[in-house]
Design a protein around this motif. Structure first.
Motif, PDB file in Angstrom:
ATOM      1  N   TYR A 154       0.820  -1.214   0.000  1.00 59.40           N
ATOM      2  CA  TYR A 154       0.000   0.000   0.000  1.00 59.40           C
ATOM      3  C   TYR A 154       0.857   1.267   0.000  1.00 59.40           C
ATOM      4  N   MET A 155       2.037   1.181   0.581  1.00 58.71           N
ATOM      5  CA  MET A 155       2.961   2.314   0.527  1.00 58.71           C
ATOM      6  C   MET A 155       3.379   2.590  -0.918  1.00 58.71           C
ATOM      7  N   ASN A 156       3.570   1.529  -1.693  1.00 56.39           N
ATOM      8  CA  ASN A 156       3.920   1.691  -3.114  1.00 56.39           C
ATOM      9  C   ASN A 156       2.760   2.296  -3.905  1.00 56.39           C
ATOM     10  N   ILE A 157       1.531   1.884  -3.584  1.00 55.41           N
ATOM     11  CA  ILE A 157       0.373   2.466  -4.267  1.00 55.41           C
ATOM     12  C   ILE A 157       0.277   3.957  -3.959  1.00 55.41           C
ATOM     13  N   LYS A 158       0.558   4.335  -2.739  1.00 55.43           N
ATOM     14  CA  LYS A 158       0.521   5.759  -2.376  1.00 55.43           C
ATOM     15  C   LYS A 158       1.524   6.552  -3.220  1.00 55.43           C
ATOM     16  N   LYS A 159       2.711   5.971  -3.460  1.00 53.48           N
ATOM     17  CA  LYS A 159       3.707   6.640  -4.310  1.00 53.48           C
ATOM     18  C   LYS A 159       3.201   6.774  -5.745  1.00 53.48           C
ATOM     19  N   ILE A 160       2.521   5.732  -6.241  1.00 50.39           N
ATOM     20  CA  ILE A 160       1.954   5.777  -7.593  1.00 50.39           C
ATOM     21  C   ILE A 160       0.932   6.905  -7.689  1.00 50.39           C
ATOM     22  N   ILE A 161       0.100   7.046  -6.659  1.00 52.32           N
ATOM     23  CA  ILE A 161      -0.919   8.099  -6.659  1.00 52.32           C
ATOM     24  C   ILE A 161      -0.268   9.482  -6.596  1.00 52.32           C
ATOM     25  N   GLU A 162       0.734   9.626  -5.759  1.00 54.14           N
ATOM     26  CA  GLU A 162       1.372  10.935  -5.569  1.00 54.14           C
ATOM     27  C   GLU A 162       2.164  11.371  -6.793  1.00 54.14           C
ATOM     28  N   THR A 163       2.838  10.419  -7.452  1.00 51.00           N
ATOM     29  CA  THR A 163       3.655  10.763  -8.620  1.00 51.00           C
ATOM     30  C   THR A 163       2.872  10.696  -9.917  1.00 51.00           C
ATOM     31  N   HIS A 201     -10.853  -0.413   8.492  1.00 54.72           N
ATOM     32  CA  HIS A 201      -9.595  -0.563   7.756  1.00 54.72           C
ATOM     33  C   HIS A 201      -9.687   0.056   6.362  1.00 54.72           C
ATOM     34  N   LEU A 202     -10.825  -0.154   5.698  1.00 54.67           N
ATOM     35  CA  LEU A 202     -11.006   0.412   4.358  1.00 54.67           C
ATOM     36  C   LEU A 202     -11.098   1.931   4.402  1.00 54.67           C
ATOM     37  N   VAL A 203     -11.810   2.459   5.387  1.00 55.26           N
ATOM     38  CA  VAL A 203     -11.929   3.911   5.513  1.00 55.26           C
ATOM     39  C   VAL A 203     -10.559   4.525   5.782  1.00 55.26           C
ATOM     40  N   ASP A 204      -9.784   3.902   6.670  1.00 55.70           N
ATOM     41  CA  ASP A 204      -8.449   4.437   6.948  1.00 55.70           C
ATOM     42  C   ASP A 204      -7.554   4.350   5.726  1.00 55.70           C
ATOM     43  N   LEU A 205      -7.658   3.245   4.979  1.00 51.19           N
ATOM     44  CA  LEU A 205      -6.849   3.102   3.771  1.00 51.19           C
ATOM     45  C   LEU A 205      -7.205   4.182   2.757  1.00 51.19           C
ATOM     46  N   ALA A 206      -8.493   4.491   2.620  1.00 51.26           N
ATOM     47  CA  ALA A 206      -8.930   5.559   1.711  1.00 51.26           C
ATOM     48  C   ALA A 206      -8.356   6.902   2.153  1.00 51.26           C
ATOM     49  N   GLN A 207      -8.348   7.158   3.455  1.00 51.80           N
ATOM     50  CA  GLN A 207      -7.780   8.403   3.970  1.00 51.80           C
ATOM     51  C   GLN A 207      -6.272   8.455   3.726  1.00 51.80           C
ATOM     52  N   TYR A 208      -5.607   7.333   3.927  1.00 50.50           N
ATOM     53  CA  TYR A 208      -4.157   7.255   3.724  1.00 50.50           C
ATOM     54  C   TYR A 208      -3.783   7.495   2.266  1.00 50.50           C
ATOM     55  N   PHE A 269      -3.043 -10.355  -2.455  1.00 52.81           N
ATOM     56  CA  PHE A 269      -2.922 -10.222  -3.910  1.00 52.81           C
ATOM     57  C   PHE A 269      -2.774  -8.761  -4.331  1.00 52.81           C
ATOM     58  N   PHE A 270      -2.248  -8.609  -5.540  1.00 49.06           N
ATOM     59  CA  PHE A 270      -2.091  -7.291  -6.174  1.00 49.06           C
ATOM     60  C   PHE A 270      -2.241  -7.510  -7.675  1.00 49.06           C
ATOM     61  N   GLN A 271      -3.131  -6.731  -8.298  1.00 46.57           N
ATOM     62  CA  GLN A 271      -3.402  -6.913  -9.723  1.00 46.57           C
ATOM     63  C   GLN A 271      -3.368  -5.556 -10.404  1.00 46.57           C
ATOM     64  N   GLU A 272      -2.711  -5.482 -11.572  1.00 48.69           N
ATOM     65  CA  GLU A 272      -2.638  -4.213 -12.290  1.00 48.69           C
ATOM     66  C   GLU A 272      -2.950  -4.405 -13.773  1.00 48.69           C
ATOM     67  N   GLU A 273      -3.545  -3.368 -14.366  1.00 42.58           N
ATOM     68  CA  GLU A 273      -3.865  -3.345 -15.790  1.00 42.58           C
ATOM     69  C   GLU A 273      -3.472  -1.974 -16.336  1.00 42.58           C
ATOM     70  N   LYS A 274      -2.776  -1.954 -17.458  1.00 41.80           N
ATOM     71  CA  LYS A 274      -2.307  -0.701 -18.048  1.00 41.80           C
ATOM     72  C   LYS A 274      -3.062  -0.409 -19.342  1.00 41.80           C
ATOM     73  N   ALA A 275      -3.285   0.870 -19.605  1.00 42.32           N
ATOM     74  CA  ALA A 275      -3.908   1.270 -20.872  1.00 42.32           C
ATOM     75  C   ALA A 275      -2.897   1.096 -22.001  1.00 42.32           C
ATOM     76  N   GLU A 276      -3.298   0.425 -23.079  1.00 37.88           N
ATOM     77  CA  GLU A 276      -2.405   0.188 -24.207  1.00 37.88           C
ATOM     78  C   GLU A 276      -3.239   0.051 -25.490  1.00 37.88           C
ATOM     79  N   LYS A 277      -2.566   0.025 -26.609  1.00 33.50           N
ATOM     80  CA  LYS A 277      -3.256  -0.120 -27.887  1.00 33.50           C
ATOM     81  C   LYS A 277      -4.080  -1.393 -27.884  1.00 33.50           C
ATOM     82  N   SER A 278      -5.344  -1.247 -28.246  1.00 30.54           N
ATOM     83  CA  SER A 278      -6.269  -2.362 -28.138  1.00 30.54           C
ATOM     84  C   SER A 278      -5.940  -3.474 -29.132  1.00 30.54           C
ATOM     85  N   LYS A 279      -6.054  -4.716 -28.656  1.00 28.91           N
ATOM     86  CA  LYS A 279      -5.890  -5.888 -29.515  1.00 28.91           C
ATOM     87  C   LYS A 279      -7.237  -6.327 -30.097  1.00 28.91           C
ATOM     88  N   TYR A 280      -8.287  -5.643 -29.688  1.00 29.51           N
ATOM     89  CA  TYR A 280      -9.628  -6.088 -30.049  1.00 29.51           C
ATOM     90  C   TYR A 280     -10.383  -5.085 -30.930  1.00 29.51           C
TER      91      TYR A 280
END
Length: 333
Positions: A154-163, A201-208, A269-280
């Motif tokens: 979650y610390m890494n996600i916070k960096k992603i949001i900030e940067t 826990h979810l509310v605190d995570l949202a605040q964080y 778990f941690f799951q990520e999806e990136k925007a890219e040129k569509s294959k469809y």
């Protein structure tokens, strides 16, 4: 640094026996791990009092501590006032939430300067704000155990949001908690309700992750088994936090939608999806196939409890954590 603990139940100590959890996973386990590695040689950690109303629990934690500290002079008591009279350098309070208010206030009055308090702060907003105001007046440092603030994922996600790298700015989030608890709110003396016990826990995570909440609203759906909190943060990010009670399974997750991607994160778990040129679709952009990552084995240096107590020992204190924790009570009650 003398350390005392009041309350040696699940999160205080007994969950250390859960073989599936990363270790340490309790307050007592974290302190013992730090003692074992001699983290602070100039002012070493040492146990002083252990306190619980259940004498069997006291015997169990005493055996655990003395296994690692054979010559220790450990004091046991069923009365938390005995602990406060000794005025420990660090006091851990991991009792039932209904007792937090009186014990924390008594601890601050006795002059204890460092307190680690198990979540949530209190059962109602008035008590939470009283604790906040008294902490400000006395200069007491109170750390609240919302462990995800200290989890590297979650610390890494916070960096992603900030940067805003590599997904751009966040545009929306959705949190969801499923629990077997049968009620949203407090019922009786032994059940503080799913919202204060779990959804907190979810509310605190949202605040964080997204900062202070500007607006919020709550409602109950689906034959009173589904609760939703709608939020709007001061930075403009909206969100929804859902809670399902009487569930047949236990689940925690948060989905974050960005301008150029999506992250789904939760327990294990941690799951990520990136925007890219569509294959469809020609001339379209789509989200990539989800990349799923299971949690790696957590080493001590990345352990959330280790990180929490490292900040306590080194007195890295952020007042916004306590402020968020007190506001958390307002949103959930």
């Amino acid at each position: 640094m003398n350390v005392s603990i009041i309350g040696t139940g699940r999160i205080g100590f007994s969950l250390e026996r859960d073989t599936l959890r990363y270790k340490p996973c309790t307050h007592a386990g974290a302190i013992q791990a730090l003692i074992n590695i001699k983290i602070n040689k100039k002012n070493p950690l040492q146990w002083n009092f252990i306190c619980d109303l259940d004498k069997n629990k006291l015997d169990e934690i005493e055996k655990y501590i003395k296994k690692n500290n054979k010559n220790i002079h450990l004091q046991k008591t069923v009365d938390y006032n005995d602990v406060l009279k000794a005025k420990p350098d660090l006091l851990i309070i991991s009792t039932d939430t209904s007792t937090h208010y009186k014990i924390v206030k008594a601890a601050m009055k006795s002059g204890v300067q460092k307190i680690v308090l198990e979540k949530p702060v209190a059962l109602n907003r008035k008590h939470a704000m009283d604790i906040w105001n008294m902490a400000v007046e006395t200069g007491t440092h109170i750390w609240i155990n919302y462990e995800r603030r200290h989890h590297f994922k979650y610390m890494n996600i916070k960096k992603i949001i900030e940067t805003q790298m590599p997904y751009g700015a966040p545009v929306y989030y959705r949190g969801w908690f499923a629990t077997g608890n049968s009620s949203f709110y407090k019922t009786g003396s032994q059940n503080e309700g799913a919202l204060l016990h779990d959804t907190t826990h979810l509310v605190d995570l949202a605040q964080y992750l997204f900062g202070e909440i500007k607006k919020y609203d709550g409602a109950i759906y689906a034959k009173k088994s589904l609760h939703k909190i709608s939020t709007l943060h001061k930075n403009g990010v909206p969100g929804e936090i859902w809670t399902t009670i009487s569930s047949k399974f236990f689940h925690f997750e948060m989905e974050i939608m960005f301008e150029r991607g999506r992250i789904l994160v939760g327990n294990g778990f941690f799951q990520e999806e990136k925007a890219e040129k569509s294959k469809y679709y020609k001339n379209f952009t789509s989200l990539s196939r989800p990349q799923y990552f299971a949690d790696e084995k957590i080493k001590l240096i990345n352990n959330p409890f280790f990180r929490l107590y490292e900040s306590v020992i080194n007195d890295r204190y952020d007042t916004s954590f306590l402020k968020d924790a007190c506001q958390n009570i307002q949103y959930l009650t």
